[in-house]
Scaffold this active site. Structure first.
Site, short mmCIF file in Angstrom:
data_model
loop_
_atom_site.label_atom_id
_atom_site.label_comp_id
_atom_site.label_asym_id
_atom_site.label_seq_id
_atom_site.Cartn_x
_atom_site.Cartn_y
_atom_site.Cartn_z
N CYS A 1 0.84 -1.20 0.00
CA CYS A 1 0.00 0.00 0.00
C CYS A 1 0.87 1.25 0.00
O CYS A 1 1.95 1.28 0.60
CB CYS A 1 -0.92 0.02 1.22
N CYS B 1 -4.54 -9.06 6.11
CA CYS B 1 -4.33 -7.91 5.22
C CYS B 1 -5.65 -7.17 5.11
O CYS B 1 -6.63 -7.73 4.58
CB CYS B 1 -3.85 -8.36 3.85
N TYR C 1 -6.27 -7.37 -26.51
CA TYR C 1 -5.86 -7.76 -25.15
C TYR C 1 -7.13 -8.18 -24.41
O TYR C 1 -7.46 -7.67 -23.34
CB TYR C 1 -5.14 -6.62 -24.43
N CYS D 1 -4.52 0.76 -17.04
CA CYS D 1 -4.18 0.68 -15.61
C CYS D 1 -2.92 1.48 -15.29
O CYS D 1 -2.49 1.50 -14.13
CB CYS D 1 -4.00 -0.78 -15.19
#
Length: 396
Positions: free
Chosen positions: A86, A160, A261, A355
């Protein structure tokens, strides 16, 4: 010769956010990329990496003047020397999205010459308990954990907080051979799939310990696929992106569409509904298992032709001219050769799912060379607490 600052503690004023989960500071003519700080703060930062060039990296180990957006991280390991998973747990969630929006806007301006206000939208469910796939590694004591930032050091964990509740129970509940890599996936029906990973001749292989065939739900369809193959990590991301793609693609009835993709064919299914039985959807995916999963899941849509191979190699076989192209490339982006090949198909609309904002901005600059302009953009916080952000761009 530049003095090596490794291990040195610097007192710094934190400047703007930068791509990659850190902020920019400067000292003595050098750039310092600082993690665990926020813009406007004054901190003491310890240098963690210095290769002798014009920049170094550091962790904020003490906050002297705190930002009003700073909060206590929900995980004690989201700190200097802790887990590297993170980047922004020390910032309130709304401010995290502002930081990500600033990064997207900066990349668009710097790499594509596009000046645009960006808003990063939250997905339902909040910033915790969303990560459905986690890769772990066993440390010397056999306990599974996560790697520290930019390090092979294993940080053992008991849980987590960003993982889907229960997804890691089996992996964390026993001891493993040191160095064992594990991948845990929680699917759309709440079933947990666990495999042990090994690398042979540079290729990652897995031994399934439980499950293996995942069920997911998106685009009004049920998907059965390899639990450890490509699927959006946030439980709501796939359907959110599918809905937006349907709105923006707007493929004509009996038209031609490309899905590049393609993964298991999520967007191909959306395009198939739009072009109907008389249209064509040409989909390309390089992952063999994803192609097999996609062909099985889309068997009821004969208008979809899902081919296995590299996009840049197979576009020569694609039907042309194409009405709309959807592409969802890996983090490195599509690149100039693929952009050129898409432009040769003369699509009216291009929907680009990205992304990585830097790769997106670079590819938008390539598309601009072919006369395509960015007409709309939305960004989603599909990876809360991290620096990652999912963008969808419409080009015409």
């Amino acid at each position: 010769m530049t003095e090596n600052w490794l291990g040195r503690t610097l007192e710094l004023e934190i400047g703007p956010v930068a791509h990659g989960g850190h902020c920019v500071s400067r000292m003595d003519g050098r750039v310092v990329f600082v993690r665990h700080g926020l813009p406007g703060e004054r901190v003491r930062a310890q240098v963690t990496e210095d290769n002798g060039g014009g920049f170094c990296r550091a962790d904020a180990v003490e906050v002297l003047t705190a930002s009003g957006h700073r909060v206590t991280p929900p995980c004690p390991l989201a700190a200097p020397g802790g887990c590297g998973g993170c980047d922004w747990q020390h910032a309130e969630p709304g401010y995290q999205r502002e930081l990500k929006a600033a990064v997207v806007a900066e990349q668009l301006e710097r790499l594509a010459g596009i000046s645009r206000e960006v808003v990063v939208e939250p997905l339902e469910g909040g910033p915790l308990g969303w990560r459905s796939r986690v890769r772990l590694i066993a440390g010397r004591d056999g306990r599974a954990g996560l790697r520290a930032h930019h390090s092979h050091r294993v940080v053992p964990i008991d849980d987590c907080p960003i993982a889907v509740p229960g997804a890691l129970d089996t992996a964390l509940g026993k001891r493993w051979r040191p160095g064992t890599e594990l991948e845990a996936t929680s699917d759309g029906d709440g079933h947990v799939h666990l495999r042990e990973l090994s690398t042979v001749h540079g290729r990652t292989k897995g031994r399934q310990l439980s499950g293996g065939l995942a069920v997911q739900h998106a685009a009004d369809r049920e998907w059965r696929l390899d639990a450890h193959g490509f699927w959006q990590v946030h439980p709501l991301a796939a359907d959110t992106l599918a809905q937006l793609t349907a709105e923006w693609a707007d493929a004509p009835r009996d038209g031609i569409a490309w899905d590049l993709y393609a993964g298991v064919g999520l967007f191909a299914s959306v395009l198939a509904d739009q072009v109907g039985p008389g249209g064509q959807v040409f989909a390309v995916e390089s992952g063999r298992r994803a192609v097999a999963d996609g062909q099985r899941n889309l068997a009821d849509l004969p208008q979809v032709r899902l081919r296995g191979g590299r996009v840049e190699h197979l576009l020569t076989e694609a039907p042309k001219p194409v009405d709309v192209v959807v592409l969802d490339p890996p983090r490195k982006g599509a690149g100039r050769a693929v952009v050129d090949a898409i432009a040769e198909g003369e699509p009216d609309r291009i929907v680009y799912v990205a992304c990585d904002p830097a790769a997106l901005a670079r590819d938008l600059s390539y598309f601009a060379g072919h006369g395509y302009s960015l007409t709309d953009l939305r960004a989603f916080d599909a990876f809360p607490m991290t620096h990652h952000v999912e963008c969808v761009a419409l080009l015409q």
